[in-house]
Design a protein around this motif. Structure first.
Motif, short mmCIF file in Angstrom:
data_model
loop_
_atom_site.label_atom_id
_atom_site.label_comp_id
_atom_site.label_asym_id
_atom_site.label_seq_id
_atom_site.Cartn_x
_atom_site.Cartn_y
_atom_site.Cartn_z
N GLU A 36 0.83 -1.20 0.00
CA GLU A 36 0.00 0.00 0.00
C GLU A 36 0.86 1.26 0.00
O GLU A 36 0.53 2.25 -0.63
N LYS B 77 3.30 1.61 -3.46
CA LYS B 77 2.59 1.87 -4.72
C LYS B 77 3.32 1.34 -5.96
O LYS B 77 3.70 2.11 -6.84
N ARG C 271 -7.91 -2.56 -2.27
CA ARG C 271 -7.76 -1.10 -2.22
C ARG C 271 -6.67 -0.63 -3.19
O ARG C 271 -6.86 0.32 -3.93
N VAL C 272 -5.55 -1.35 -3.17
CA VAL C 272 -4.44 -0.97 -4.06
C VAL C 272 -4.86 -1.18 -5.51
O VAL C 272 -4.62 -0.36 -6.39
N THR D 239 -7.05 1.48 -7.36
CA THR D 239 -6.43 2.66 -7.94
C THR D 239 -6.20 2.45 -9.43
O THR D 239 -5.97 3.41 -10.17
N GLU E 24 -3.69 1.25 -10.69
CA GLU E 24 -2.29 1.56 -10.99
C GLU E 24 -1.37 0.37 -10.79
O GLU E 24 -0.17 0.50 -10.98
#
Ligand SMILES: Nc1ncnc2c1ncn2[C@@H]1O[C@H](COP(=O)(O)OP(=O)(O)O)[C@@H](O)[C@H]1O
Ligand SMILES: [Mg+2]
Length: 254
Positions: free
Chosen positions: A162, A165, A192-193, A196, A198
């Motif tokens: 987290e 990133k 959650r990650v 994103t 990403e």
């Protein structure tokens, strides 16, 4: 969008009387934003794939390539791999005696970002990530992996993920040894990650259990050192119902 490409990867280890080939031509492409599950029986070489991408010295790449956006990952030092945006959580994480979680995370973030994160915002970042994972604040003062329970190790990995990133995260048996509550917290963290958009995630697992919480976009079956079948999430349901027998009996199906 970053892309990890594994092409015809062959990997051997040294054994008593010579070498043993474990990976026998792995092909896989993982793009930022995608979640891939690699599933397969014990001993099929899943962890070897993770260690090889991480640059573990025990594993010799005999042929094939691993690239991130065209850059040769196998030529990179372990630090360079991290700076390039790769995050690798191993099945058996090592202890780091005398280094607290808090110092470890800050040192990692400094190495990744090229400068130390501003203390005030950093403390907040860590605190909120720990709260989301329902980790006790005193956890930050403990030494990395020293006496951690299975669940604490995995939560610590997701905490790192987290905060760092990454563009590409490889998680090996993140579900092993977790009770239902810990599994949910860890899965929520991964989601959650992922949310994103990403991160490209390679989720390596023997059991289908974690895939009830983390829905993969692609599922690959690993057997005897290669990917023998690829499909969508329905492939995980099929594996849950039928097991791996079909892939291990009388040689792997193509
Ligand atoms: N360092 C090593 N030395 C010798 N054999 C190894 C080593 N690492 C893995 N192997 C062997 O390679 C095979 C695949 O192991 P592994 O990658 O751990 O499989 P999985 O993660 O799918 O259970 C197994 O037969 C294992 O014994
Ligand atoms: Mg393994």
């Amino acid at each position: 969008m970053a892309t990890l490409e594994i092409r015809d990867l062959h990997v051997s280890v040294d054994v008593e009387n010579g070498t043993k080939e474990i990976l026998k031509g792995v092909d896989l492409t993982v793009k930022q934003g995608e979640t891939h599950a690699i599933m397969g029986p014990n001993g099929s070489g899943k962890s070897t794939l993770a260690y090889s991408i991480a640059g573990h010295p025990k594993y010799t790449i005999t042929s094939g390539t691993v690239t991130l956006d065209g850059e040769d990952v196998l030529e990179m030092s372990v630090d360079e791999r991290a700076r390039a945006g790769m995050f690798l959580a191993m099945q058996y994480p090592v202890e780091v005696p005398g280094v607290s979680v808090s110092n470890f995370l800050r040192t990692s973030a400094t190495a990744l970002r090229g400068e130390a994160p501003k203390l005030r915002t950093w403390v907040k970042e860590v605190k909120s990530a720990m709260e989301q994972l329902q980790m006790d604040p005193t956890f930050a003062e403990r030494n990395v992996n020293e006496g951690f329970s299975g669940g604490e190790k995995k939560r610590h990995e997701i905490l790192q993920m987290e905060l760092m990133k990454p563009k590409i995260a490889i998680l090996d048996e993140t579900d092993s040894g977790l009770d239902v509550d810990a599994l949910r917290q860890v899965s929520d963290g991964v989601n959650r990650v992922r949310g994103t958009g990403e991160v490209g995630t390679l989720l390596i697992t023997h059991y289908t259990r974690i895939l009830r919480y983390i829905k993969p976009d692609f599922v690959h079956v690993f057997s005897a050192g290669r990917i023998v079948e690829s499909g969508g999430p329905e492939l995980a349901d099929q594996l849950e119902a039928e097991g791996y027998e079909k892939y291990t009996k009388g040689g792997a199906a193509a």
